[in-house]
Design an enzyme around this catalytic site. Sequence first.
Site, PDB file in Angstrom:
ATOM      1  N   ASP A 436       0.834  -1.194   0.000  1.00  0.00           N
ATOM      2  CA  ASP A 436       0.000   0.000   0.000  1.00  0.00           C
ATOM      3  C   ASP A 436       0.875   1.253   0.000  1.00  0.00           C
ATOM      4  OD1 ASP A 436      -2.714   1.244   0.465  1.00  0.00           O
ATOM      5  OD2 ASP A 436      -1.694   1.949   2.279  1.00  0.00           O
ATOM      6  N   GLU A 473       1.845  -0.354  -5.005  1.00  0.00           N
ATOM      7  CA  GLU A 473       0.915   0.723  -5.343  1.00  0.00           C
ATOM      8  C   GLU A 473       1.810   1.963  -5.485  1.00  0.00           C
ATOM      9  OE1 GLU A 473      -3.287   2.630  -3.780  1.00  0.00           O
ATOM     10  OE2 GLU A 473      -1.739   2.188  -2.290  1.00  0.00           O
TER      11      GLU A 473
END
Length: 771
Positions: A436, A473
């Site tokens: 993330d 990401e």
Amino acid sequence: MLHSSFISKSNSTKFPPVASPNASLSSFEPSSLLPMGLKWSRIASSGRRLSSKVRSHAKQRSANVFGRQARERVLEEEAPEMAETTPSFKISPGQASPLGASEVDNGINFAIFSQHATAVTLCLTLPRRGELDNLDGGMVEFSLDPRLNKTGDIWHICIEDLPRSNVLYGYRIDGPKNWDGGHRFDCNNVLIDPYAKLVEGRRTFGDPKHKLSKFLGTYDFDSLPFDWGDDYKAPNIAERDLVIYEMNVRAFTADESSCLDQNICGSYAGLIEKIPHLLELGINAVELLPVFEFDEFEFQRRPNPRDHMINTWGYSTINFFAPMSRYASGGGGAVGASREFKEMVKALHEAGIEVILDVVYNHTNEADDKHPYTTSFRGIDNKVYYMVDLNNKGQLLNFSGCGNTLNCNHPVVMELILDSLRHWVVEYHIDGFRFDLASVLCRGTDGSPLGAPPLVRAIAKDATLSQCKIIAEPWDCGGLYLVGSFPNWDRWAEWNGRYRDDLRRFIKGDTGMKGAFATRVSGSADLYCKNKRKPYHSVNFIIAHDGFTLRDLVSYNFKHNEANGEGGNDGSNDNFSWNCGFEGETDNAGIVALRFRQMKNFHLALMISQGIPMMLMGDEYGHTRYGNNNSYGHDTALNNFQWQQLSARKSDHFRFFSEVIHYRRKHQVFCHENFLTKSDVTWHEDNWHNPESKFLAFTLHDKNGGDIYLAFNAHDFSVKVSIPPAPPARHWFRVVDTNLASPDDFVGEGVPGIGGTYNVAPYSSILLEAK
């Protein structure tokens, strides 16, 4: 009420009394974990007992218990000597490695890093005769002597005669009170060991009776090693062959429509029960939203606009080693969660499905300096674990959008992250990780971007992680957008945000997007054809957990986040969505039909693209969040999989989605190892530079002659297209026409009789196969 406290493993001598309410671990609160007033200390280095002089005052005083204010009253008197009633733990200095709690020949060793601490105290809560439900509730504390219990920056102690399981532990840590220097020490807080392999908290997810329950580390050296089975084998699926299903463990089966026993709804065990659905859908990898321990009630610790919400996504990590304990079935706790998680992974692997974890190493749950939620790192060594701005009074830097930023490229933090990843691979047999806000991992200790970030390189080169899928990401909340340029060492794949945006814009009919659409479906060579990177280093997605669901993408022009409590200010405004003529739910048959056709167009485009496709849980039946594009805090049907809706759409919408996924997996023309060349694809196009053109057709060539012809029409009118000749001795068969109703929209064996032209309807797409 005063209790006689703990009974040691070696004898039945009791500790001195401590004040604590009766409480079982299943509902422990701060008051059930700490002595309310009296506490018993040891000098850890010598193993000798103090004289038990516990002084107090005949007045009310405020004491911070786990950071929460609690009133306590203590008698003004000197406690008597209690040498005869105190158990004699044998204590030795211990060892600096490994970090965390470990079993050694002479007991349980505890080791924790803190570079700037001046005092460290180990706090233990023990069960009565190993019975977890009979916790007396008090804590015994051991003060560590830096002369004997410290090696470098590691504080350590070894204690004999401790139970091999069911012990809760944490640390009080003191140090400089220099806020401007980046320190946040407060010895009143009992902190979770960053290397605790298990964490205990409340036992039931979202239980309002225990909203303010706190968290402590624990360990389990009693349980036998997990039996993976003699015939166990991980799927080891090639990256180019993956089809990823992004999902939330709890939301998958939490709804009563799952028809599961209430004890396993929303659990790892519940997911196991629904593996047949995943197999029928056709995916071969699940990407689980965060499953590290987090506090779902973090928004409700103080009055605020979000204090009605429950964190159901989990992007707020408390500990990087412990599986989320409240995803265990039947309130099984930390040990039960660990075992059940392994059972889930084993079952998924036996079904040929890989397990990828969405991991959050960019920030923690501890929030910001205005409203901190101190549970671990902040109180252990804030200046090391977080990025701080020493030129601005030691304030926390915030590149995560969540108040703090983990100091990922500090050597100590980097090793913590690597140890955590290795733990999940070795202990839980995880196949890969999605990181993330991974651009945070590319920042130095001062927050500045690094060209060759040590952590990102170390993950790529680590031997234990060598077979893992690693997916970034590639952006963060500080503006470091690295799509196509994430430091990769030819190993890292990326969530391709450009793919998402360009596909959305072309399918909904934006002008000037045809070239971008062609680039994306052919593997995004403009982004990834560098060095030794491959098409599968692009993880293609149109929908992910944050943002609109697929149904909402075709039903709403604007976000509708009023339920989140932030006045609609949260969530992205750039959704590239189109409501097909009406905002939100409607009974207009034409609009509804167009929406379902558009969903099929998106899905077909995703599944025929070079690279790794990823879809979101629920899109296979058309899940709606009614326009909420940031639903992280709703433990309701807004997020929960609606099994009755799946049943209602099983024969049409679900059937199409499933058939297209299975079709992709059977045809290697969609999964090239290398980027497409002129021999791999023919573009039937001479109108590239006309921005008004919204039609694209191309043929993917198969070396055995099984070519695939595809055409996408994003115009609001039909396009009569010339079909190229099929390969020698072959004929075109229609497999897909999204304009047709089920079951004609997908016919696996193909429909013959395709002539030299085909009328492609408005907002529709076709797939022909040469047979």
